[in-house]
Design a protein around this motif. Structure first.
Motif, PDB file in Angstrom:
ATOM      1  N   LYS A  65      32.356  41.062  42.910  1.00 44.20           N
ATOM      2  CA  LYS A  65      32.230  39.790  43.787  1.00 44.20           C
ATOM      3  C   LYS A  65      32.511  38.686  42.973  1.00 44.20           C
ATOM      4  O   LYS A  65      33.042  37.518  43.541  1.00 44.20           O
ATOM      5  N   SER A  69      35.112  35.450  43.488  1.00 41.18           N
ATOM      6  CA  SER A  69      34.721  34.269  43.457  1.00 41.18           C
ATOM      7  C   SER A  69      35.361  33.355  42.465  1.00 41.18           C
ATOM      8  O   SER A  69      35.475  32.235  42.899  1.00 41.18           O
ATOM      9  N   SER A  70      35.726  33.907  41.291  1.00 38.93           N
ATOM     10  CA  SER A  70      36.377  33.034  40.141  1.00 38.93           C
ATOM     11  C   SER A  70      37.620  32.564  40.825  1.00 38.93           C
ATOM     12  O   SER A  70      38.252  31.617  40.493  1.00 38.93           O
ATOM     13  N   GLY A  94      34.266  28.249  38.180  1.00 40.47           N
ATOM     14  CA  GLY A  94      34.843  29.446  38.393  1.00 40.47           C
ATOM     15  C   GLY A  94      35.185  30.210  37.095  1.00 40.47           C
ATOM     16  O   GLY A  94      35.234  31.611  37.073  1.00 40.47           O
TER      17      GLY A  94
END
Length: 164
Positions: A65, A69-70, A94
């Motif tokens: 996850k 997100s990065s 990020g």
């Protein structure tokens, strides 16, 4: 019990008969059961996993996850380059999430590809945002001599120096 059904039991020795007089059948050899892995529920002998092992996901490895997100922040940081410093901030957040996601993915048997892609995009966002910020600061410094109260002349000077 034998009289109830009308026949004598087949494999019970009569009195005085030894068990060695029964027919001998070959013994079948079965492979040994694999050791249990991971606690209750088995694990099927699979190192660090299998069904029922606590803390292990079912099926193939999933995406982290934090890596997802990065990647999202890396994609967002590219158009934010226009805003200079803000693109670098989004890219830096990020980048941190991507590094944490990759390190955690190797420990928990998760995929790392999205984390690597996110890190690459975040680095591009950081570099691009930094370049735009440096160019904007340079343009603002070169227009120091212009009166700040004359906003149209100041804006024209900045546009001229940024070549917009």
């Amino acid at each position: 019990m034998s009289e109830q059904w009308g026949q004598e039991p087949q494999d019970q020795p009569e009195q005085g008969q030894s068990p060695s007089q029964f027919p001998q059948y070959p013994q079948q050899q079965y492979p040994a059961a694999p050791p249990l892995a991971g606690g209750l529920g088995g694990g099927g002998g699979i190192p660090g996993g299998g069904y029922g092992a606590p803390g292990q996901p079912y099926g193939p490895p999933r995406n982290s996850k934090l890596a997802i997100s990065s990647l999202i922040l890396g994609i967002i940081s590219l158009p934010m380059i226009i805003f200079g410093f803000f693109g670098s901030i989004v890219g830096l957040v990020g980048l941190i999430l991507g590094i944490i996601g990759i390190v955690g993915a190797s420990r928990r048997n998760l995929k790392r590809g999205l984390g690597i892609a996110g890190i690459v995009l975040c680095v591009l966002g950081i570099i691009g945002g930094g370049l735009v910020t440096v160019a904007a600061v340079h343009a603002a410094n070169s227009c120091k001599s212009i009166d700040k109260n004359d906003t149209s002349a100041y804006n024209a000077c900045i546009k001229r120096n940024l070549k917009l």
